[in-house]
Design an enzyme around this catalytic site. Structure first.
Site, PDB file in Angstrom:
ATOM      1  N   GLU A 168      38.885  25.561  64.025  1.00 30.07           N
ATOM      2  CA  GLU A 168      39.247  25.584  65.448  1.00 30.07           C
ATOM      3  C   GLU A 168      38.244  24.740  66.240  1.00 30.07           C
ATOM      4  OE1 GLU A 168      42.087  27.592  66.590  1.00 30.07           O
ATOM      5  OE2 GLU A 168      42.347  27.439  64.420  1.00 30.07           O
ATOM      6  N   ASP A 201      43.102  48.920  76.753  1.00 24.11           N
ATOM      7  CA  ASP A 201      42.078  48.234  77.530  1.00 24.11           C
ATOM      8  C   ASP A 201      42.618  47.911  78.918  1.00 24.11           C
ATOM      9  OD1 ASP A 201      39.867  46.233  78.133  1.00 24.11           O
ATOM     10  OD2 ASP A 201      39.392  46.681  76.054  1.00 24.11           O
ATOM     11  N   HIS A 239      38.588  41.968  80.435  1.00 26.75           N
ATOM     12  CA  HIS A 239      38.027  42.609  79.247  1.00 26.75           C
ATOM     13  C   HIS A 239      39.012  42.673  78.076  1.00 26.75           C
ATOM     14  CE1 HIS A 239      36.121  46.161  77.139  1.00 26.75           C
ATOM     15  NE2 HIS A 239      35.011  45.605  77.588  1.00 26.75           N
ATOM     16  N   ASP A 252      45.442  27.438  65.285  1.00 26.32           N
ATOM     17  CA  ASP A 252      46.187  26.238  65.639  1.00 26.32           C
ATOM     18  C   ASP A 252      45.263  25.038  65.777  1.00 26.32           C
ATOM     19  OD1 ASP A 252      44.823  26.951  67.889  1.00 26.32           O
ATOM     20  OD2 ASP A 252      46.562  27.024  69.221  1.00 26.32           O
ATOM     21  N   LYS A 254      42.938  24.733  67.779  1.00 23.50           N
ATOM     22  CA  LYS A 254      42.443  24.592  69.153  1.00 23.50           C
ATOM     23  C   LYS A 254      41.816  25.893  69.622  1.00 23.50           C
ATOM     24  CE  LYS A 254      46.290  21.491  70.076  1.00 23.50           C
ATOM     25  NZ  LYS A 254      47.668  21.473  70.588  1.00 23.50           N
ATOM     26  N   ASN A 331      26.891  51.302  75.117  1.00 24.07           N
ATOM     27  CA  ASN A 331      25.785  50.355  75.299  1.00 24.07           C
ATOM     28  C   ASN A 331      24.579  50.950  75.991  1.00 24.07           C
ATOM     29  OD1 ASN A 331      27.573  48.454  74.312  1.00 24.07           O
ATOM     30  ND2 ASN A 331      28.251  47.875  76.353  1.00 24.07           N
ATOM     31  N   SER A 414      31.794  46.722  72.945  1.00 25.44           N
ATOM     32  CA  SER A 414      33.190  46.384  73.242  1.00 25.44           C
ATOM     33  C   SER A 414      33.660  45.174  72.441  1.00 25.44           C
ATOM     34  CB  SER A 414      33.358  46.036  74.725  1.00 25.44           C
ATOM     35  OG  SER A 414      33.376  47.183  75.514  1.00 25.44           O
TER      36      SER A 414
HETATM   37 CA    CA Z   1      43.198  28.819  68.182  1.00 25.60          CA
END
Ligand code: CA
Length: 689
Positions: A168, A201, A239, A252, A254, A331, A414
Site C-alpha cells: 500500500e 463505536d 474514532h 488496493d 493505495k 488508558n 482503542s
Molecule cells: Ca488500501
C-alpha cells in the site's frame, strides 16, 4: 478543500515528518472533539438528558429506567403503570427501557412490591448508566513520527530501506502490521474473507476510498435505524472510522490496509451525536443487533468503570452465540479490574504496545489487569479518518492524494483492539466453528512474550502474532461455569452478590474473574479458562443499590461470605449453588417483658398475605434467624403505654452487635426498632436450616 493542506506521499517522506500533527490519543473521544457542523440529527442527544448519581456515585440518565420482564404481552401495561413510554425493547434479553415523564423516585417506589412485580411480570429494574468519556491526557497533542530515536535505530533504517511490506502507498507508517507479521497470514490466503466484524463505536465513514465496499449494513440504536451499506455513519466522530480501517481497510495499493482486508465492517453507533454515549439500554440493543445480523467479532474500543448487568447480559448473549468479544483495557496506566466491558469474563482484553525502533514494549498509558489477554500495536497508528464533508470529519487528519482519502494517527488501547479483532477474523475464517475461548486461546498461545517472562498483568500473553494461524485449535482450556446464590431454603435467588474466581489456569497463569449474580441469583462465567480456582462468594453488596433500585442490604453485617475450591476442566456447562444463611437475634434491655416483635416484609404491600410476621418476645429476646427476606421491625405491646417508653438493646446479626433503639409514646402500643440507618432501613436475612 484548499484550506486543508494537501500532503503528497513524497513530501511525507522527505519532510522528515516534522510537519505532521499527530493525533493524541484517547481511550475515549476527548470532550473537546467536535463533529462537523453539518450534523442535523437531533432526535437523540444524551446531553439534553438530566444526569443523576446513585449512592455508589455512578451516573445515570434520569428519565429512563431499564425493566427486565417475564412476559412480553405485559410490557405495554408496565409502561402505563410507570406513566411512560417504551424507549428500547430487547426481546433477546427480556428487557425494556422506559422513558419516564415523572419523578424517577416515585416510579421506583412502585416497583418495590413483589405483588406489583408479579402482577406486571417485572423481574427487575435498574438505572440506565452513562459511560463517561475519559480523555487520555498524558500525551502531548503534537508529536513527531518517527522519533529521532526511532530514525537513528538500525532496525528502523533497515525498515526504511526495505521493500513495501504491505503493497500500500502509505506502507511506511504501518509498523503495527509488520510487528504482528501479518503478511505470513495473507500469504497463506487468510484475509478474513466471509467474516463480519462489528465496530461498536462512533460509526464509520463507509464512503472513505479505503473503506468503500468494506462497510456492510450497520445499526444506529438511538433511532432504531439500519445504516445502509457503504454510507457515512460517523455520527459520533472520527474514532470508529479509524478503528474500522485498522480492521479492514482494503487492499488496493493505495493508502493503508487493515489486518483483515477480506473481512467486512458492521458499524454499530454507540457514541452518537458528537460522541455521547447512548446509554446501556441502547448499547445493549446495538450489541444484540450485531449478533443477530451475523457479526462474528465485536470490536469494543470503549469502556468505563461500573458493572452493568444489562451490558453483561448483552455480551453473554454474544458469547452464547459464539461471537468473539474484544475490548480495550483503557488508558489510565493503572492495574485495574473495573473497566467494562474489558473485564467481563470471556472477553479478550487488549493492551497497547509501542515500538521505539528496538524492542516492543507495553505503552506507559496502557492499563494492566489480572485479566488482560494480549497486547497489540497501539501507539502512532495510522488509519482511515472520515472524509471532508462527512458527519465525523476531524480536522486532525490529512488527505492522501493517491486516493483522496483522509488519514490520521491515533494512539491508545482503542487502536490496539482492532488489530486483535482483525486477527480474530482471520482465525474464524480458518476455523469457522471456533468457540470464543478457542479463538482467545489460539491468539494467546501464538503471541510474542514481551517484558516479564510469561503472562503478566501488563502484557498478558504478549504481542499478538499472525503465526497463531499456524496452530491447531485447542480442544481443552475453556469452560462455561455459573454460580447460583439462594437463601437457606432455595426460594430467594439473591442478586447483587459478588463472585470471584481466583486461581490458576491449566496453562499456569494466575487468573481472576469477577461477575455479580443477576436477578435470578446467577453469576455467569462464559467462555473462561479452565483451571483450578478458589471461588469467593460475598454480598449482597451493602454499598450498592440494585434489583428494582431497592437496596438488598444496608449493613456490612448482613453480607454473607462463602468460599470453596473448584476444578473446572471441560467445556460442558458446570454450575454450583451456594445457599446463604443468617443468624439474627434481637435483644431488648427492659422494661418490656410481654411484648411481641412484628416483622414487616418490605417487598409486600400491607394488604398482601405474609406482609406481617409476629414472634413473641421471650425473656427480652427473639431469635428470628429462620426468617428469610427484608424486614422492617416493630415492637408491639398489649396495652397502650401509660407514659413514654424508651427501648434500647442490640441486634446480634451474623456475630456483629448493632445498637438499636425505639420509643413507644404515651397511649401508643408500638414502635419501630431501628439502628443508625433509621426506621425505614430494613434488615436483610437469609434464613437458617
Ligand atoms: Ca488500501
Amino acid at each position: 478543500m484548499d484550506k486543508f493542506k494537501e500532503f503528497r506521499l513524497i513530501y511525507f517522506m522527505e519532510s522528515n515528518f516534522l510537519a505532521f500533527l499527530l493525533l493524541t490519543i484517547f481511550f475515549f473521544l476527548p470532550s473537546c472533539m467536535k463533529t462537523h457542523e453539518q450534523i442535523k440529527d437531533k432526535d437523540f442527544d444524551t446531553s439534553e438528558h438530566t444526569i443523576l448519581s446513585d449512592s455508589a456515585g455512578n451516573e445515570y440518565i434520569a428519565d429512563r429506567i431499564l425493566i427486565g420482564y417475564t412476559d412480553v404481552a405485559r410490557i405495554d401495561k408496565i409502561a402505563q403503570l410507570l406513566e411512560g413510554e417504551i424507549a428500547v425493547h430487547i426481546p433477546e434479553l427480556n428487557v425494556i427501557s422506559i422513558k419516564i415523564k415523572g419523578n424517577i423516585e416515585k416510579t421506583i417506589s412502585f416497583l418495590r412490591s413483589e405483588g406489583v412485580k408479579n402482577t406486571y411480570g417485572i423481574r427487575y429494574a435498574e438505572h440506565v448508566y452513562v459511560r463517561k468519556i475519559i480523555p487520555f491526557e498524558t500525551h502531548s497533542t503534537v508529536k513527531q513520527y518517527p522519533s529521532k530515536e526511532q530514525q537513528n535505530h538500525e532496525f528502523h533504517k533497515r525498515l526504511e530501506n526495505q521493500l513495501n511490506y504491505t503493497g500500500e502507498s502509505l506502507d511506511f507508517y504501518l509498523w503495527g502490521l509488520r510487528a504482528i507479521n501479518i503478511k505470513d497470514a495473507w500469504d497463506k490466503e487468510y484475509d478474513g474473507k466471509g467474516i463480519i466484524v462489528a465496530v461498536l463505536d462512533t460509526g464509520v465513514d463507509g464512503t472513505h476510498p479505503d473503506l468503500q465496499g468494506q462497510v456492510i449494513e450497520g445499526y444506529r440504536p438511538t433511532t432504531d435505524m439500519v445504516l445502509p451499506a457503504g454510507t457515512d455513519s460517523s455520527y459520533g466522530g472520527s474514532h470508529g472510522t479509524h478503528v474500522a480501517g485498522t480492521i479492514a481497510a482494503k487492499k488496493d495499493g493505495k493508502g493503508i490496509i487493515g489486518v483483515a482486508p477480506g473481512a467486512k465492517i458492521m458499524p454499530i453507533v454507540l457514541f452518537d451525536n458528537g460522541g455521547w454515549y447512548v446509554g446501556d439500554d441502547f448499547a445493549a440493543k446495538g450489541i444484540v443487533w450485531a449478533v443477530n445480523n451475523g457479526a462474528k467479532v465485536l470490536s469494543n474500543s470503549w469502556g468505563g468503570a461500573g458493572y452493568s448487568q444489562t451490558l453483561k447480559d448483552a455480551f453473554d448473549y454474544a458469547l452464547e452465540n459464539d461471537v468473539v468479544v474484544v475490548a480495550a483495557a483503557g488508558n489510565s496506566k493503572s492495574i485495574q479490574s473495573y473497566q467494562y466491558p474489558a473485564n467481563y469474563p470471556g472477553v479478550i482484553q487488549v493492551g497497547a504496545v509501542e515500538f521505539n525502533g528496538g524492542d516492543y514494549a507495553v505503552a506507559n498509558f496502557s492499563n494492566g489487569s489480572p485479566m488482560i489477554s494480549v497486547c497489540a500495536p497501539g501507539v502512532t497508528i495510522l488509519s482511515t479518518m472520515p472524509q471532508y464533508g462527512s458527519i465525523g470529519y476531524d480536522r486532525r487528519s490529512f488527505i492522501h492524494n493517491e486516493n483522496g482519502g483522509y488519514y490520521g494517527f491515533m494512539t491508545g488501547t482503542s487502536m490496539a483492539t482492532p488489530h486483535v479483532s482483525g486477527l480474530a477474523a482471520l482465525i474464524l475464517q480458518k476455523f469457522p466453528n471456533a468457540k470464543p475461548w478457542q479463538v482467545r486461546k489460539i491468539i494467546e498461545s501464538g503471541s510474542l512474550d514481551i517484558e516479564i517472562i510469561g503472562p503478566d498483568e501488563r502484557a498478558g500473553y504478549g504481542l499478538i502474532q499472525s503465526n497463531s494461524l499456524d496452530a491447531e485449535l485447542p480442544n481443552t482450556g475453556g469452560v462455561n461455569y455459573q454460580v447460583r446464590v439462594t437463601d437457606a431454603y432455595g426460594t430467594w435467588n439473591v442478586p447483587s452478590v459478588s463472585v470471584s474466581l481466583i486461581g490458576t489456569s491449566e496453562t499456569g497463569r494466575n487468573i481472576r474473574y469477577f461477575a455479580k449474580t443477576n436477578k435470578d441469583g446467577v453469576a455467569k462465567f462464559k467462555s473462561i479458562d479452565s483451571g483450578r480456582y478458589e471461588v469467593f462468594v460475598g454480598g449482597p453488596d451493602s454499598r450498592e443499590t440494585s434489583e428494582g433500585l431497592m437496596k438488598i442490604a444496608y449493613r456490612k453485617a448482613e453480607e454473607r461470605q462463602f468460599n470453596y475450591n473448584v476444578v473446572l476442566k471441560n467445556e460442558s456447562a458446570t454450575s454450583t449453588t451456594v445457599r446463604f444463611s443468617s443468624q439474627a437475634n434481637l435483644n431488648l434491655e427492659g422494661p418490656i417483658t410481654n411484648g411481641e416483635i412484628v416483622f414487616l416484609d418490605v417487598t409486600k404491600l400491607a394488604t398482601e398475605s405474609g406482609y406481617e410476621t409476629v414472634l413473641p418476645l421471650l425473656e427480652d429476646s427473639v431469635d428470628f434467624s429462620h426468617l428469610s427476606g427484608r424486614y422492617i421491625i416493630k415492637l408491639r405491646i398489649p396495652q397502650p403505654a401509660t407514659a413514654d417508653i424508651t427501648v434500647t438493646g442490640s441486634m446480634i446479626l451474623n456475630s456483629f452487635s448493632i445498637p438499636i433503639t425505639g420509643k413507644i409514646t404515651e397511649n401508643a402500643t408500638e414502635t419501630y426498632i431501628f439502628d443508625t440507618y433509621g426506621k425505614n432501613s430494613w434488615w436483610t436475612i437469609f434464613g437458617r436450616l
